[in-house]
Design an enzyme around this catalytic site. Structure first.
Site, PDB file in Angstrom:
ATOM      1  NE  ARG A 156      -2.580  -0.502   3.863  1.00  0.00           N
ATOM      2  CZ  ARG A 156      -2.634   0.495   4.725  1.00  0.00           C
ATOM      3  NH1 ARG A 156      -2.959   1.713   4.323  1.00  0.00           N
ATOM      4  NH2 ARG A 156      -2.335   0.304   6.000  1.00  0.00           N
ATOM      5  N   GLY A 157       0.278   2.376  -0.367  1.00  0.00           N
ATOM      6  CA  GLY A 157       0.919   3.682  -0.196  1.00  0.00           C
ATOM      7  C   GLY A 157       2.298   3.771  -0.835  1.00  0.00           C
ATOM      8  CD  GLN A 208       4.255  17.994  13.154  1.00  0.00           C
ATOM      9  OE1 GLN A 208       5.055  18.487  12.372  1.00  0.00           O
ATOM     10  NE2 GLN A 208       3.179  18.637  13.562  1.00  0.00           N
ATOM     11  CE1 TYR A 245       5.599   7.909  11.461  1.00  0.00           C
ATOM     12  CE2 TYR A 245       6.563  10.112  11.322  1.00  0.00           C
ATOM     13  CZ  TYR A 245       6.120   8.947  10.704  1.00  0.00           C
ATOM     14  OH  TYR A 245       6.217   8.814   9.330  1.00  0.00           O
ATOM     15  N   GLY A 275       8.759  14.109   2.953  1.00  0.00           N
ATOM     16  CA  GLY A 275       7.881  15.109   3.558  1.00  0.00           C
ATOM     17  C   GLY A 275       6.440  14.646   3.372  1.00  0.00           C
ATOM     18  CE1 TYR A 276       1.953  16.882   6.540  1.00  0.00           C
ATOM     19  CE2 TYR A 276       3.286  18.793   5.990  1.00  0.00           C
ATOM     20  CZ  TYR A 276       2.502  18.097   6.890  1.00  0.00           C
ATOM     21  OH  TYR A 276       2.264  18.618   8.135  1.00  0.00           O
ATOM     22  CB  ILE A 277       4.091  11.201   0.491  1.00  0.00           C
ATOM     23  CG1 ILE A 277       5.572  11.480   0.798  1.00  0.00           C
ATOM     24  CG2 ILE A 277       3.935  10.405  -0.802  1.00  0.00           C
ATOM     25  CD1 ILE A 277       6.325  12.338  -0.209  1.00  0.00           C
TER      26      ILE A 277
END
Ligand code: NDP
Length: 241
Positions: free
Chosen positions: A12-13, A141, A147, A178-180
């Site tokens: 997945r992903g 974060q 995480y 980064g943001y995917i």
């Protein structure tokens, strides 16, 4: 020449994109997953890439799973440690279960998967280990102490192991996405995306899973033999370490 590659969380992903890209580059790829049989079987039917189910947070399960893969496909030459989870909570609400689950999969998973293939790679004088860390392991974060700790730990693991593997033809590298644009991001509202997420990314868009997959294909290739212990940031300029 094609090699045998395992991609954890490869059904997945980002992992699915990595599995497909390694196959397209001529490798024999197997993908592992944790429990989503429906997605894994659909991925197998779609790509012809075999899937194996085990939990990377269990050392015994990894030893058994890798032994089965090696008996069926040959010695593992490329390992992509991609499987990862989040259990986000602000620290004052974070429980030991939140902590252990994320450390178990995202950090101990790297030990559990790498240890059983390491001796064979040393004997054959060749190996490629690619660890998928995260921008949040580099910068931290809020809501992700577990995480961020695990992903930062992945970077220390990468560097220490790179030193040990260097004389044995084994490279060990990390990628920090980064943001995917995966299923995870699809749950974020357009308003939050436009107002809070995209303004943080200098290139003005999310990354695509294929863009991470291409980094993996390169690091797995013979062309990348001089690159070890490195961290490749693929984050659209959001954070420069
Ligand atoms: P997804 O949630 O889309 O997929 C995760 C994959 O990992 C699935 O195949 C899942 O199996 C598998 N998995 C989860 N836990 C385990 C486990 N204990 N044992 C074996 N397999 C497991 O994740 P993404 O594609 O979004 O992320 C992939 C990696 O990239 C992760 O390490 C993540 O931390 C990292 N990353 C992602 C970013 C993003 O924006 N998406 C940004 C930065 C880093 P199953 O399908 O059975 O659940």
């Amino acid at each position: 020449m094609g090699k045998v590659a395992i991609v954890t969380g490869g059904s997945r992903g980002i992992g699915a994109a990595i599995s497909k890209a390694l196959k397209a580059a001529g490798h024999t790829v197997v993908a592992t997953y944790a429990g989503n049989d429906e997605k894994a079987n659909a991925f197998k039917d779609d790509t012809g890439i075999p899937v194996y189910k085990w939990d990377v947070s269990s050392f015994e399960a990894c030893c058994e799973g890798i032994a089965k893969v090696e008996a069926e496909h040959g010695p593992v030459e490329i390992l992509v440690n991609n499987a990862g989870i989040t259990k986000d909570a602000m620290f004052h609400k974070m429980t030991p279960e939140h902590w252990q689950a994320v450390i178990g999969t995202n950090l101990s998973g790297l030990f559990n998967m790498t240890r059983p293939v390491w001796e064979g790679m040393r004997e054959r004088n060749f190996g490629r280990i690619i660890n998928i860390s995260s921008i949040n392991g580099q910068k931290g974060q809020a809501g992700q102490a577990n995480y961020s700790a695990a992903k930062a730990g992945d970077l220390g693991f990468t560097k220490a192991l790179a030193l040990e593997g260097a004389k044995k033809g084994i490279t060990v590298n990390a990628i920090c996405p980064g943001y995917i644009n995966t299923d995870m991001m699809a749950t974020i509202s357009d308003d939050v995306m436009q107002k809070h997420i995209l303004p943080q990314i200098p290139v003005g868009r999310l990354g695509e899973a294929d863009e991470i997959a291409r980094c993996v294909v390169f690091l797995a290739s013979d062309d990348a033999g001089f690159i070890t212990g490195s961290t490749l940031s693929a984050n659209g300029g959001q954070y420069m370490d």
